[in-house]
Design an enzyme around this catalytic site. Structure first.
Site, PDB file in Angstrom:
ATOM      1  N   TYR A 195      62.823  44.028  23.859  1.00  0.00           N
ATOM      2  CA  TYR A 195      62.109  45.299  23.786  1.00  0.00           C
ATOM      3  C   TYR A 195      60.638  45.057  24.074  1.00  0.00           C
ATOM      4  O   TYR A 195      60.085  44.015  23.682  1.00  0.00           O
ATOM      5  CB  TYR A 195      62.271  45.862  22.373  1.00  0.00           C
ATOM      6  CG  TYR A 195      61.637  47.207  22.109  1.00  0.00           C
ATOM      7  CD1 TYR A 195      62.074  48.350  22.784  1.00  0.00           C
ATOM      8  CD2 TYR A 195      60.627  47.357  21.157  1.00  0.00           C
ATOM      9  CE1 TYR A 195      61.516  49.600  22.509  1.00  0.00           C
ATOM     10  CE2 TYR A 195      60.066  48.604  20.876  1.00  0.00           C
ATOM     11  CZ  TYR A 195      60.518  49.721  21.563  1.00  0.00           C
ATOM     12  OH  TYR A 195      59.971  50.948  21.285  1.00  0.00           O
ATOM     13  N   ASP A 200      47.965  52.200  17.940  1.00  0.00           N
ATOM     14  CA  ASP A 200      49.101  52.739  18.718  1.00  0.00           C
ATOM     15  C   ASP A 200      48.992  54.264  18.801  1.00  0.00           C
ATOM     16  O   ASP A 200      49.782  54.984  18.205  1.00  0.00           O
ATOM     17  CB  ASP A 200      50.386  52.292  17.983  1.00  0.00           C
ATOM     18  CG  ASP A 200      51.654  52.717  18.689  1.00  0.00           C
ATOM     19  OD1 ASP A 200      51.595  53.036  19.891  1.00  0.00           O
ATOM     20  OD2 ASP A 200      52.703  52.742  18.013  1.00  0.00           O
ATOM     21  N   ASP A 254      59.024  50.905  25.675  1.00  0.00           N
ATOM     22  CA  ASP A 254      58.539  52.081  24.959  1.00  0.00           C
ATOM     23  C   ASP A 254      57.522  52.781  25.870  1.00  0.00           C
ATOM     24  O   ASP A 254      56.425  52.264  26.087  1.00  0.00           O
ATOM     25  CB  ASP A 254      57.860  51.562  23.680  1.00  0.00           C
ATOM     26  CG  ASP A 254      57.252  52.635  22.819  1.00  0.00           C
ATOM     27  OD1 ASP A 254      57.266  53.814  23.213  1.00  0.00           O
ATOM     28  OD2 ASP A 254      56.767  52.266  21.729  1.00  0.00           O
ATOM     29  N   ASP A 296      56.205  55.689  25.260  1.00  0.00           N
ATOM     30  CA  ASP A 296      55.471  56.669  24.450  1.00  0.00           C
ATOM     31  C   ASP A 296      55.838  58.108  24.865  1.00  0.00           C
ATOM     32  O   ASP A 296      56.999  58.451  24.919  1.00  0.00           O
ATOM     33  CB  ASP A 296      53.957  56.408  24.562  1.00  0.00           C
ATOM     34  CG  ASP A 296      53.522  55.164  23.782  1.00  0.00           C
ATOM     35  OD1 ASP A 296      54.321  54.634  22.991  1.00  0.00           O
ATOM     36  OD2 ASP A 296      52.379  54.714  23.977  1.00  0.00           O
ATOM     37  N   HIS A 324      62.127  54.503  26.800  1.00  0.00           N
ATOM     38  CA  HIS A 324      62.277  55.703  25.981  1.00  0.00           C
ATOM     39  C   HIS A 324      61.006  56.523  25.981  1.00  0.00           C
ATOM     40  O   HIS A 324      59.895  56.016  26.068  1.00  0.00           O
ATOM     41  CB  HIS A 324      62.793  55.400  24.564  1.00  0.00           C
ATOM     42  CG  HIS A 324      61.888  54.611  23.673  1.00  0.00           C
ATOM     43  ND1 HIS A 324      60.786  55.152  23.043  1.00  0.00           N
ATOM     44  CD2 HIS A 324      61.953  53.320  23.267  1.00  0.00           C
ATOM     45  CE1 HIS A 324      60.219  54.224  22.292  1.00  0.00           C
ATOM     46  NE2 HIS A 324      60.892  53.090  22.419  1.00  0.00           N
ATOM     47  N   GLU A 357      59.197  59.931  23.934  1.00  0.00           N
ATOM     48  CA  GLU A 357      59.266  60.590  22.628  1.00  0.00           C
ATOM     49  C   GLU A 357      58.681  62.008  22.679  1.00  0.00           C
ATOM     50  O   GLU A 357      57.914  62.333  23.591  1.00  0.00           O
ATOM     51  CB  GLU A 357      58.528  59.751  21.576  1.00  0.00           C
ATOM     52  CG  GLU A 357      57.038  59.694  21.766  1.00  0.00           C
ATOM     53  CD  GLU A 357      56.383  58.470  21.101  1.00  0.00           C
ATOM     54  OE1 GLU A 357      57.030  57.419  20.960  1.00  0.00           O
ATOM     55  OE2 GLU A 357      55.194  58.597  20.752  1.00  0.00           O
ATOM     56  N   CYS A 377      52.361  56.205  15.337  1.00  0.00           N
ATOM     57  CA  CYS A 377      53.551  55.471  14.929  1.00  0.00           C
ATOM     58  C   CYS A 377      54.500  56.457  14.253  1.00  0.00           C
ATOM     59  O   CYS A 377      54.073  57.278  13.437  1.00  0.00           O
ATOM     60  CB  CYS A 377      53.161  54.354  13.967  1.00  0.00           C
ATOM     61  SG  CYS A 377      54.542  53.735  12.986  1.00  0.00           S
ATOM     62  N   ARG A 397      63.547  59.792  22.433  1.00  0.00           N
ATOM     63  CA  ARG A 397      63.289  59.569  21.007  1.00  0.00           C
ATOM     64  C   ARG A 397      62.850  60.890  20.401  1.00  0.00           C
ATOM     65  O   ARG A 397      62.013  61.586  20.991  1.00  0.00           O
ATOM     66  CB  ARG A 397      62.200  58.509  20.870  1.00  0.00           C
ATOM     67  CG  ARG A 397      61.486  58.526  19.523  1.00  0.00           C
ATOM     68  CD  ARG A 397      60.589  57.326  19.369  1.00  0.00           C
ATOM     69  NE  ARG A 397      59.448  57.607  18.519  1.00  0.00           N
ATOM     70  CZ  ARG A 397      58.516  56.722  18.180  1.00  0.00           C
ATOM     71  NH1 ARG A 397      58.596  55.473  18.617  1.00  0.00           N
ATOM     72  NH2 ARG A 397      57.516  57.071  17.413  1.00  0.00           N
ATOM     73  N   GLU A 441      64.012  58.713  15.217  1.00  0.00           N
ATOM     74  CA  GLU A 441      62.929  57.956  14.572  1.00  0.00           C
ATOM     75  C   GLU A 441      62.829  58.287  13.083  1.00  0.00           C
ATOM     76  O   GLU A 441      62.997  59.438  12.660  1.00  0.00           O
ATOM     77  CB  GLU A 441      61.610  58.274  15.289  1.00  0.00           C
ATOM     78  CG  GLU A 441      60.370  57.621  14.691  1.00  0.00           C
ATOM     79  CD  GLU A 441      60.345  56.093  14.747  1.00  0.00           C
ATOM     80  OE1 GLU A 441      61.307  55.456  14.286  1.00  0.00           O
ATOM     81  OE2 GLU A 441      59.336  55.533  15.231  1.00  0.00           O
ATOM     82  N   ASN A 444      65.876  51.922  14.545  1.00  0.00           N
ATOM     83  CA  ASN A 444      64.569  51.251  14.543  1.00  0.00           C
ATOM     84  C   ASN A 444      64.329  50.596  13.177  1.00  0.00           C
ATOM     85  O   ASN A 444      64.083  51.281  12.194  1.00  0.00           O
ATOM     86  CB  ASN A 444      63.474  52.288  14.850  1.00  0.00           C
ATOM     87  CG  ASN A 444      62.078  51.683  14.829  1.00  0.00           C
ATOM     88  OD1 ASN A 444      61.921  50.465  14.765  1.00  0.00           O
ATOM     89  ND2 ASN A 444      61.069  52.538  14.892  1.00  0.00           N
TER      90      ASN A 444
HETATM   91  C1  LIG Z   1      59.011  51.453  17.747  1.00  0.00           C
HETATM   92  C2  LIG Z   1      57.559  51.764  17.885  1.00  0.00           C
HETATM   93  O1  LIG Z   1      57.404  52.942  18.651  1.00  0.00           O
HETATM   94  C3  LIG Z   1      56.845  50.654  18.683  1.00  0.00           C
HETATM   95  O2  LIG Z   1      55.875  50.975  19.384  1.00  0.00           O
HETATM   96  O3  LIG Z   1      57.237  49.498  18.557  1.00  0.00           O
HETATM   97  C4  LIG Z   1      56.801  51.910  16.534  1.00  0.00           C
HETATM   98  C5  LIG Z   1      56.948  50.717  15.613  1.00  0.00           C
HETATM   99  C6  LIG Z   1      55.955  50.644  14.471  1.00  0.00           C
HETATM  100  O4  LIG Z   1      54.813  51.127  14.600  1.00  0.00           O
HETATM  101  O5  LIG Z   1      56.294  50.055  13.440  1.00  0.00           O
HETATM  102  C7  LIG Z   1      57.247  53.219  15.868  1.00  0.00           C
HETATM  103  O6  LIG Z   1      58.246  53.209  15.142  1.00  0.00           O
HETATM  104  O7  LIG Z   1      56.594  54.247  16.135  1.00  0.00           O
HETATM  105 MG   LIG Z   2      55.926  53.017  20.008  1.00  0.00          MG
END
Ligand SMILES: C[C@](O)(C(=O)O)[C@H](CC(=O)O)C(=O)O
Ligand SMILES: [Mg+2]
Length: 302
Positions: free
Chosen positions: A49, A63, A90, A92, A117, A119, A127, A162, A192, A214
């Site tokens: 991933y 993030d 990811d 986003d 993916h 979202e 996050c 997502r 999520e 996740n």
């Molecule tokens: C899966 C996720 O989108 C990621 O960017 O790895 C994050 C992981 C995290 O921040 O713990 C998410 O769950 O949003």
């Molecule tokens: Mg993410």
């Protein structure tokens, strides 16, 4: 495997589709850097991933959607060239309007990935395990998914949707959104921040596409083990940030020890030794090009 992998991106996409159709649970850790993707392969995991959170953190950024699609495509390319495993990224929110999501799909397809993916949050995203998320209207995300599906050229490239709706609108709305995204052409769903196994079951009952769990640490979801996830009928166990957290924990401890002790001697047993690094890099294989590349010997235990 000197310099290259033995498989093509198309072959890896096909293999990923077949693995998902098998009903077996795939274990997918998030790579910390391209070299760690090779370690993920070497230790017997099924797929790699590329986490948005890890890519942002790697650049010293939170993030929240600050990284650009060209930055993540470059990292994707560096990663897919060193592993034969399928790599899921990811993407986003798709980096803008549905039109931008379409371009994102093509750039990431060209980077040799097996899928991505998207979202249903607005920018700045956050996050999925934090409070205060804002969702796009359901129809806006449907347009995002449709644009992605239209843009895809290889039908085996996996488009996963997502939904972040569970902690914003509740479980029923999250399932409703996921169904709408599947109707719009999403191949798989990433629900999520589910709270417990009953919610995992409800998603499984409502949808018949592959589902991702996740298992991010310090979040809202229990850290279910693989046997439990298999029983629940999930297809992917995701460990998105595990390697970054492990590595950063070790690096910080090591720096403190080095500063305190004035030498790294006590840290040696915790380090990857030189010969293991060289093995992972396939150093010896480069002799196929030039025997002088690997004509040295290392002292035992180093
Ligand atoms: C899966 C996720 O989108 C990621 O960017 O790895 C994050 C992981 C995290 O921040 O713990 C998410 O769950 O949003
Ligand atoms: Mg993410």
């Amino acid at each position: 495997m000197p310099l290259h992998t033995r498989t093509t991106p198309a072959g890896r996409r096909r293999a990923f589709r077949e693995q998902l159709a098998s009903g077996r649970l795939l274990r997918m850790p998030g790579a910390l850097n391209p070299l760690s993707a090779r370690l993920i392969q070497d230790t017997g995991f099924d797929a790699v991933y590329l986490s948005g959170a890890v890519l942002a953190a790697d650049l010293g950024l939170p993030d929240i959607g600050l990284t650009t699609v060209t930055e993540i495509a470059a990292r994707a390319q560096q990663t897919t060239r060193v592993t034969d495993l399928p790599v899921l990224i990811d993407a986003d929110t798709g980096f803008g309007e549905p039109l931008n999501a379409a371009r994102t799909v093509q750039l990431l397809e060209d980077a040799g990935l097996a899928g991505l993916h998207l979202e249903d949050q607005v920018n700045p995203k956050r996050c999925g395990h934090l409070d205060g998320k804002t969702l796009t209207p359901r129809e806006e995300m449907v347009r995002r998914v449709r644009a992605a599906v239209d843009a895809r050229r290889d039908p085996d490239f996996l488009l996963m949707a997502r939904t972040d709706a569970r902690s914003v609108e509740g479980l029923g709305a999250a399932i409703g959104r996921a169904k709408a995204y599947v109707d719009a052409g999403a191949d798989a769903i990433f629900p999520e921040a589910l709270a417990d196994t009953a919610e995992y079951e409800a998603f499984r009952k409502a949808l018949d596409v592959p589902l991702l769990a996740n298992l991010t640490e310090f979040g809202r979801t229990p850290l279910l083990d693989t046997a439990t996830l298999e029983d629940l009928g999930y297809n992917i166990a995701l460990y998105p940030v595990t390697l970054l957290r492990l590595a950063m924990g070790a690096v910080e401890d090591g720096l403190r020890t080095l500063a305190e002790e004035g030498t790294q001697k006590s840290l040696l047993p915790r380090m990857q030794i030189r010969s293991r690094l060289y093995e992972l890099l396939g150093y010896a294989d480069y002799s196929a090009f030039d025997s002088a590349v690997h004509d040295f010997t290392l002292p035992p235990g180093t």
